[in-house]
Design a protein around this motif. Structure first.
Motif, mmCIF file in Angstrom:
data_model
loop_
_atom_site.group_PDB
_atom_site.id
_atom_site.type_symbol
_atom_site.label_atom_id
_atom_site.label_comp_id
_atom_site.label_asym_id
_atom_site.label_seq_id
_atom_site.Cartn_x
_atom_site.Cartn_y
_atom_site.Cartn_z
ATOM 1 N N GLY A 195 0.358 5.302 3.515
ATOM 2 C CA GLY A 195 -0.302 4.416 2.560
ATOM 3 C C GLY A 195 -0.409 2.998 3.084
ATOM 4 N N TYR A 196 0.627 2.556 3.763
ATOM 5 C CA TYR A 196 0.604 1.233 4.395
ATOM 6 C C TYR A 196 -0.458 1.166 5.487
ATOM 7 N N MET A 197 -0.574 2.231 6.296
ATOM 8 C CA MET A 197 -1.586 2.263 7.347
ATOM 9 C C MET A 197 -2.999 2.235 6.758
ATOM 10 N N ALA A 198 -3.192 2.974 5.676
ATOM 11 C CA ALA A 198 -4.506 2.972 5.027
ATOM 12 C C ALA A 198 -4.845 1.585 4.490
ATOM 13 N N ALA A 218 -8.083 9.762 5.561
ATOM 14 C CA ALA A 218 -8.632 9.438 6.882
ATOM 15 C C ALA A 218 -7.524 9.086 7.860
ATOM 16 N N VAL A 219 -6.475 8.455 7.355
ATOM 17 C CA VAL A 219 -5.346 8.097 8.211
ATOM 18 C C VAL A 219 -4.485 9.320 8.499
ATOM 19 N N ALA A 220 -4.371 10.218 7.509
ATOM 20 C CA ALA A 220 -3.456 11.359 7.605
ATOM 21 C C ALA A 220 -4.118 12.602 8.174
ATOM 22 N N GLY A 250 0.791 -1.226 0.000
ATOM 23 C CA GLY A 250 0.000 0.000 0.000
ATOM 24 C C GLY A 250 0.820 1.270 0.000
ATOM 25 N N ALA A 251 2.159 1.168 -0.040
ATOM 26 C CA ALA A 251 2.997 2.370 -0.002
ATOM 27 C C ALA A 251 2.705 3.294 -1.181
ATOM 28 N N TRP A 252 2.405 2.705 -2.347
ATOM 29 C CA TRP A 252 2.153 3.514 -3.536
ATOM 30 C C TRP A 252 0.932 4.413 -3.346
ATOM 31 N N ARG A 253 -0.042 3.979 -2.540
ATOM 32 C CA ARG A 253 -1.225 4.800 -2.300
ATOM 33 C C ARG A 253 -0.850 6.103 -1.591
ATOM 34 N N GLY A 254 0.061 5.992 -0.635
ATOM 35 C CA GLY A 254 0.498 7.190 0.072
ATOM 36 C C GLY A 254 1.279 8.130 -0.828
ATOM 37 N N VAL A 255 2.141 7.583 -1.696
ATOM 38 C CA VAL A 255 2.938 8.424 -2.589
ATOM 39 C C VAL A 255 2.036 9.160 -3.574
ATOM 40 N N GLU A 315 2.578 3.809 15.308
ATOM 41 C CA GLU A 315 1.700 2.665 15.088
ATOM 42 C C GLU A 315 2.160 1.831 13.903
ATOM 43 N N ALA A 316 2.586 2.516 12.846
ATOM 44 C CA ALA A 316 3.065 1.793 11.670
ATOM 45 C C ALA A 316 4.313 0.981 11.992
ATOM 46 N N ILE A 317 5.220 1.564 12.756
ATOM 47 C CA ILE A 317 6.438 0.849 13.140
ATOM 48 C C ILE A 317 6.096 -0.384 13.972
ATOM 49 N N ALA A 318 5.122 -0.226 14.870
ATOM 50 C CA ALA A 318 4.751 -1.347 15.741
ATOM 51 C C ALA A 318 4.216 -2.533 14.949
#
Length: 644
Positions: free
Chosen positions: A401-404, A413-415, A321-326, A429-432
């Protein structure tokens, strides 16, 4: 013996004429002063061409002829008036300098690249049109931020003084600007270092196999807490759901649930008090000896964050999902450019990111060699700062993007969180939920601490340099004790931010107390330099140092564009003050008044000193007005006095 005495006189007595020609002359008046390069000098002046002509006889005619005992001579028109300054230089107290050029560059980069680059720029970028925001950001950088950055480096390097004493060389009536800068720096130290104390608490909590903000089974958790892991797709997320990271931050670290607001802050958290004490201990032993020691520390604190950012970028790019954030970060919304707040945010972001007006650039540049190429330094360090902000956006939004993807929500919504919450809740939270969470948590919060330490080193060094230059006989030999006292004042001033409602105090200082005040101070600074001291005179100073004049682009920016740039930010802030909110707490109207009062308390030094200077410093009002522009007929870029 006679030759040695004569040679000593040649070195001690140098007569500088207006057109830059050396000539011996009789001493008419003497006044000891501290010149801009930090050495003690004696200045003498002569008043008539006839005296200069009599002294010039026998020493050779013409500007190229050698004069016995001095080297050059020039004929003087009969009846013409000349301006003469004699400087006797003694190596009483040579000014400290950087051990290496890289010490200076890393210190400036470490100061400019701070926590705001990591959390504020990415948030403002996606909020104001994504990739389209880069256009106003770059325009504001080119026409506003970088010229101010260049101006302060050049001023500090030429006059070799801190933000207070430098005004006796430029325009004495504006000396209150220097005191205002020092007070603003103290206000920033009251809350900025608290954020590092939070990061230190997170860092110490990370040394365990399972991070404490991973589960909902802790004593501080509530029934709304919902835990999930990276491969669990059965968890549904709603607006009322809270994550373990959110409750760890708000209920365990800050404990804001134990405070009703600014009217009832609660007790001081002893855990955070110890963390802040440790932070200030590091700060003290890094700056107590001056730039010789802090210049070595920044080799670690300024470079380590880039290593961590690179590691986190690579790790974030491999997450699902990283691409969604980018895409969300960079997708341009050109319609946003028609909105005035976008341009306001761009101007404010580049200003606070580069950091002119805090006295730091003046202090750092004052320790440079006189002929150091500060023009190149300004371009390099400001470019690194802007690129770091852009890089931080990728680091943050790949994780968002990963969190979403994990929450099965949209990226917006995440950001929704900005400021420290973006780091201590969303990113934590993402690191955890990553593999090797402990390792990434340790390096991430260590990076946050180091980003903050660089800025703290710089901010306090600006105050220290200013005070030591202004009161050298009192403080020069007591630097360690003065730094200790300053650090103690900063720690005591930060106690209100360590209470259960301390996060509300941090937000108040950040929004109201420092921002408008420092922008107003910089506006007065650029007006004083460009309009009172004079752009031509300032450009002559740059020519004396670097061997070339600033181009017309820089002159126009200093005279017109930069003042308009700063005035635009001030008017926009006053026209629409920020609607401050933190968590579920809405700041009542009286807190806005309180914030403005704190800001005015720092800025009040400027008009107060003007009144003091006009009424007391020079004896009469008329004499005081005549000293607004003390240096006249300056054609060679060095400071001269006008005599008749």
């Amino acid at each position: 013996m006679e030759r040695s005495e004569e040679a000593r006189e040649q070195e001690d007595d140098k007569a500088v004429l207006v057109d830059g020609v050396y000539q011996r002359g009789p001493k008419m008046s003497n006044s000891d002063q501290q010149v801009s390069n930090g050495f003690t000098t004696t200045t003498t002046t002569t008043t008539s061409a006839a005296q200069s002509t009599r002294e010039g006889q026998g020493s050779g005619a013409g500007s190229g002829g050698p004069a016995p005992g001095l080297g050059h001579s020039a004929s003087v028109p009969v009846g013409g008036f000349r301006t003469l300054v004699v400087q006797q230089t003694s190596l009483e107290r040579p000014r400290e300098t950087w051990s290496k050029k890289m010490d200076f560059l890393l210190s400036v980069i470490g100061y400019a690249v701070d926590l705001g680059n990591v959390w504020r720029f990415p948030y403002i970028c996606y909020q104001n049109g994504g990739g389209a925001f880069l256009l106003p950001y770059l325009l504001m950088a080119v026409f506003g931020g970088v010229p101010l950055f260049y101006m302060e480096l050049a001023l500090g390097q030429f006059h070799r003084s801190g933000c207070i004493s430098i005004w006796k060389h430029i325009c004495p009536i504006f000396k209150g600007i220097g005191f205002a800068i020092c007070i603003i720096a103290l206000y920033i130290a009251f809350y900025y270092n608290t954020i590092m104390a939070w990061a230190l608490y997170y860092l110490l909590s990370s040394f365990r196999p399972v991070l404490p903000w991973t589960t909902c089974t802790n004593s501080w958790n509530t029934g709304n807490c919902k835990s999930y892991i990276w491969n669990d797709r059965n968890v549904t997320w709603s607006n009322s759901t809270t994550s373990p990271a959110q409750e760890f931050y708000t209920r365990h670290v800050l404990q804001v649930h134990r405070s009703d607001g600014l009217h009832h802050l609660g007790s001081v958290s002893w855990q955070l008090a110890l963390c802040l004490l440790f932070i200030f201990t590091i700060v003290y032993f890094s700056i107590w000896k001056g730039v010789k020691t802090s210049g070595k520390v920044v080799w670690v604190t300024a470079t380590f964050p880039y290593l961590v950012l690179l590691v986190l970028l690579i790790r974030g790019a491999t997450l699902p999902g990283a691409w969604r954030g980018v895409v969300f970060y960079l997708k341009p919304d050109w319609q946003k450019l028609l909105s005035t707040p976008v341009w306001i945010d761009a101007a404010a972001q580049i200003f606070f990111s580069l950091g002119p007006g805090f006295g730091v650039l003046l202090a750092f540049a004052s320790y440079n060699p006189f002929h150091n190429n500060c023009y190149k330094d300004a371009l390099v360090t400001s470019s690194v700062n802007c690129l770091t902000s852009f890089l931080s956006g990728f680091v943050i939004f790949t994780v968002l993007g990963y969190m979403a993807e994990m929450r099965q929500q949209d990226v917006d919504a995440v950001a929704k969180d900005a400021g420290p919450s973006l780091l201590f809740i969303i990113y934590a939270e993402a690191i955890a939920n990553m593999p090797a969470a402990t390792f990434f948590a340790i390096i991430f919060f260590l990076m946050i601490i180091m980003l903050g330490l660089d800025s703290t080193f710089a901010g306090l060094e600006g105050v220290i340099t200013a005070m030591l230059d202004e009161f050298p006989h009192l403080l020069a030999k007591r630097r360690e004790w003065f730094v200790f006292g300053l650090v103690c004042v900063c720690y005591l001033g930060a106690l209100s931010t360590l209470t259960y409602g301390g996060a509300y105090v941090v937000k108040l200082f950040e929004e109201y107390a420092t921002g408008p005040a420092v922008i107003t101070v910089v506006l007065l600074e650029v007006i004083a330099v460009s309009w009172f001291y004079g752009t031509n005179r300032f450009c002559n100073d740059v020519y004396t140092m670097l061997g070339f004049y600033p181009g017309w682009f820089w002159r126009i920016c200093w005279v017109a564009i930069c003042p308009c740039f700063l005035l635009f930010i001030i008017i926009s802030f006053l026209a629409s003050p920020p609607d401050v909110k933190l968590f579920h707490y809405h700041y009542p109207p009286w807190t806005t008044v309180l914030g403005y009062c704190i800001g005015v308390s720092s800025f009040i030094c400027v008009p107060a000193y003007m009144v003091y200077y006009l009424l007391n410093a020079k004896g009469t009002f008329k004499q005081s007005i005549s000293t607004l522009m003390p240096f006249q007929n300056d054609k060679m870029g060095t400071k001269r006095l006008q005599v008749c």
